[in-house]
Motif scaffolding. Structure first.
Motif, PDB file in Angstrom:
ATOM      1  N   LYS A  73       0.506   8.009   1.955  1.00 31.69           N
ATOM      2  CA  LYS A  73      -0.885   8.471   2.126  1.00 31.69           C
ATOM      3  C   LYS A  73      -1.660   7.265   2.433  1.00 31.69           C
ATOM      4  O   LYS A  73      -1.323   6.013   2.032  1.00 31.69           O
ATOM      5  CB  LYS A  73      -1.335   9.058   0.848  1.00 31.69           C
ATOM      6  CG  LYS A  73      -0.888  10.587   0.595  1.00 31.69           C
ATOM      7  CD  LYS A  73      -1.288  11.282  -0.488  1.00 31.69           C
ATOM      8  CE  LYS A  73      -0.692  12.393  -1.144  1.00 31.69           C
ATOM      9  NZ  LYS A  73      -0.531  13.418   0.345  1.00 31.69           N
ATOM     10  N   SER A  74      -2.662   7.388   2.999  1.00 28.52           N
ATOM     11  CA  SER A  74      -3.622   6.321   3.403  1.00 28.52           C
ATOM     12  C   SER A  74      -4.582   6.009   2.432  1.00 28.52           C
ATOM     13  O   SER A  74      -4.660   6.808   1.245  1.00 28.52           O
ATOM     14  CB  SER A  74      -4.562   6.713   4.679  1.00 28.52           C
ATOM     15  OG  SER A  74      -5.336   7.793   4.359  1.00 28.52           O
ATOM     16  N   SER A  75      -5.274   4.822   2.249  1.00 25.62           N
ATOM     17  CA  SER A  75      -6.190   4.469   1.163  1.00 25.62           C
ATOM     18  C   SER A  75      -7.339   5.483   0.835  1.00 25.62           C
ATOM     19  O   SER A  75      -7.861   5.888   0.021  1.00 25.62           O
ATOM     20  CB  SER A  75      -6.720   2.980   1.364  1.00 25.62           C
ATOM     21  OG  SER A  75      -5.709   2.047   1.582  1.00 25.62           O
ATOM     22  N   ASP A  76      -7.876   6.243   2.170  1.00 25.97           N
ATOM     23  CA  ASP A  76      -8.795   7.212   1.841  1.00 25.97           C
ATOM     24  C   ASP A  76      -8.222   8.236   1.150  1.00 25.97           C
ATOM     25  O   ASP A  76      -8.913   8.881   0.128  1.00 25.97           O
ATOM     26  CB  ASP A  76      -9.408   7.427   3.428  1.00 25.97           C
ATOM     27  CG  ASP A  76     -10.031   6.180   3.940  1.00 25.97           C
ATOM     28  OD1 ASP A  76     -10.586   5.428   3.267  1.00 25.97           O
ATOM     29  OD2 ASP A  76     -10.252   6.419   5.258  1.00 25.97           O
ATOM     30  N   GLU A  77      -7.200   8.801   1.641  1.00 23.11           N
ATOM     31  CA  GLU A  77      -6.625   9.940   0.883  1.00 23.11           C
ATOM     32  C   GLU A  77      -6.458   9.675  -0.833  1.00 23.11           C
ATOM     33  O   GLU A  77      -6.869  10.532  -1.440  1.00 23.11           O
ATOM     34  CB  GLU A  77      -5.239  10.253   1.418  1.00 23.11           C
ATOM     35  CG  GLU A  77      -5.430  10.734   2.764  1.00 23.11           C
ATOM     36  CD  GLU A  77      -4.103  11.046   3.570  1.00 23.11           C
ATOM     37  OE1 GLU A  77      -3.839  12.449   3.695  1.00 23.11           O
ATOM     38  OE2 GLU A  77      -3.183  10.109   3.700  1.00 23.11           O
ATOM     39  N   LEU A 131       0.924  -1.304  -0.114  1.00 18.23           N
ATOM     40  CA  LEU A 131       0.078  -0.030   0.081  1.00 18.23           C
ATOM     41  C   LEU A 131       0.895   1.156  -0.089  1.00 18.23           C
ATOM     42  O   LEU A 131       2.053   1.298   0.548  1.00 18.23           O
ATOM     43  CB  LEU A 131      -0.857  -0.053   1.129  1.00 18.23           C
ATOM     44  CG  LEU A 131      -1.832  -1.161   1.267  1.00 18.23           C
ATOM     45  CD1 LEU A 131      -2.759  -1.110   2.623  1.00 18.23           C
ATOM     46  CD2 LEU A 131      -2.653  -1.417   0.135  1.00 18.23           C
ATOM     47  N   VAL A 179       0.824   3.765   1.843  1.00 14.80           N
ATOM     48  CA  VAL A 179       1.345   4.281   3.283  1.00 14.80           C
ATOM     49  C   VAL A 179       2.579   3.980   3.513  1.00 14.80           C
ATOM     50  O   VAL A 179       3.284   4.515   4.284  1.00 14.80           O
ATOM     51  CB  VAL A 179       0.076   4.019   4.296  1.00 14.80           C
ATOM     52  CG1 VAL A 179       0.321   2.633   4.522  1.00 14.80           C
ATOM     53  CG2 VAL A 179       0.601   4.738   5.662  1.00 14.80           C
ATOM     54  N   GLU A 239      -4.292  -0.611  -4.068  1.00 13.27           N
ATOM     55  CA  GLU A 239      -3.056  -1.237  -3.871  1.00 13.27           C
ATOM     56  C   GLU A 239      -2.056  -0.651  -4.865  1.00 13.27           C
ATOM     57  O   GLU A 239      -2.368  -0.752  -6.023  1.00 13.27           O
ATOM     58  CB  GLU A 239      -3.304  -3.014  -3.803  1.00 13.27           C
ATOM     59  CG  GLU A 239      -4.176  -3.548  -2.949  1.00 13.27           C
ATOM     60  CD  GLU A 239      -5.300  -3.463  -3.498  1.00 13.27           C
ATOM     61  OE1 GLU A 239      -6.367  -4.340  -2.891  1.00 13.27           O
ATOM     62  OE2 GLU A 239      -5.855  -3.007  -4.702  1.00 13.27           O
TER      63      GLU A 239
END
Length: 372
Positions: A346-350, A301, A303, A362
């Motif tokens: 960055k996070s998945s939501d971002e 990911l 992140v 991914e």
């Protein structure tokens, strides 16, 4: 003299035999027919025992040099390609002549690196060789030197033989050349009969070649053994000049070095990702991401990403490197290099806010990721 341990051939064993130029010739352009006939006889014996055998044969460039009266391997690519074009026919004719007394038909297969790097061509090559084995032929494989440019070359037939072994899921790879095995040059000066794991110390024992017709040397043989053993294939390195070398190695009665296969198996697609690619770039990850990938088998990911090297497109093959630069994996990038630079850390939501049309975020999915 210590010899490698005996090995047990499974029923319908798959065996790849790589023969170097020095084994097949007695001088520049001079075929050693007696040795080629001896190897053909040994292969016929393996086939009678149920094995399926593929030969990776060097020698085309050297034979072409001999026919043209050249004393030194040409440096210019076009001249090497011309030598290969002349010598390849001579080489194949000689192999068929050697197998004729055994009633065995050979099949010529010429490959470039792209034939194994590109997925559709890789699958096509695999199916062709499988059909040749089903027809009970002996495929004789060589690099297509007559057309191979630098960017599509394997570099040497040691590497090619290891790739073929991986492609076929071979049980054993025999690398036969003028080298009697891996010699402990920094210690006893004797052949090391058994290598359980290829460590940096083992790699440090390798040396190059000084032959005017050959390429590679022990450096390329150790690299090939490393590749093949990771594909769960046992590897022998030995002298092709030894009489009855193949059955004697199998029985543990001939000098040489045996490299144990890695205990971890890979399916065909993972092997293709791991061993057949020239990655287009590198994704660097942080310390937290390393155990997540290595121990938990999860997808990569954003992140966990700290940086990107190179320019690559979505769908290209990339290396994944730990903070110290060690390559720990390889996989298919689902974002291009510029996009990964934007989303690194960055996070998945971002990421979903940045790319609202994407369903999956991914960077490298676990199904397209192999650990090295």
């Amino acid at each position: 003299m210590k010899t490698p341990p005996p090995v047990q051939l499974p029923r319908s064993a798959r065996i790849v035999i790589k023969l170097g130029t020095g084994v097949l010739t007695s001088g520049i352009g001079q075929l050693d027919r007696a040795r080629i006939e001896a190897i053909a006889g040994q292969v016929a014996g393996l086939r009678r025992d149920g094995a399926r055998v593929v030969i990776v044969s060097s020698g085309a460039v050297g034979l072409g040099m001999g026919r043209l009266g050249l004393k030194h391997r040409p440096a210019e690519l076009a001249r090497k390609q011309a030598c290969a074009a002349i010598g390849q026919r001579l080489l194949v004719d000689e192999w068929q002549r050697a197998f004729d007394p055994h009633g065995i038909t050979i099949a010529q297969v010429l490959l470039t690196h792209d034939d194994l790097r590109l997925r559709r061509r890789y699958v096509g090559v695999s199916r062709t060789i499988e059909q040749l084995l089903a027809y009970e032929t002996v495929p004789v494989i060589n690099e297509n030197d007559a057309v191979s440019a630098a960017e599509i070359r394997f570099g040497d037939n040691d590497t090619l033989s290891a790739m073929v072994a991986s492609l076929l899921g071979a049980d054993f790879l025999f690398i036969l050349s003028t080298a009697p095995g891996l010699v402990d040059l920094d210690g006893t000066g004797e052949i090391m009969p058994h290598v359980r794991r290829i460590t940096p110390e083992i790699e440090g024992l390798a040396r190059g070649t000084t032959s005017v017709t050959a390429v590679g040397g022990m450096v390329s043989k150790i690299a090939a053994a490393k590749l093949a053993t990771k594909a769960h294939c046992g590897v022998f390195i030995a002298s092709g000049a030894e009489p009855d070398i193949l059955p004697r190695l199998i029985a543990g009665e001939a000098p040489g070095t045996y490299f144990e296969p890695d205990g971890r198996g890979m399916d065909a697609r993972k092997r293709w990702l791991a061993f057949f690619q020239r990655p287009c770039g590198t994704i660097r990850v942080n310390d937290c991401a390393v155990p997540v990938l290595q121990r938990e088998g999860r997808s990569l990911l954003a992140v966990g990403i700290t940086g990107v090297e190179g320019a690559f497109a979505e769908g290209d093959i990339v290396d994944i490197a730990a903070p110290d630069g060690t390559v720990i994996g390889r996989g298919v990038a689902r974002f291009d290099a510029e996009a990964i630079r934007r989303i690194a850390g960055k996070s998945s939501d971002e990421i979903r806010r940045l790319f609202p049309g994407r369903r999956r975020v991914e960077v490298v999915h676990r199904n397209d990721l192999v650990l090295l």
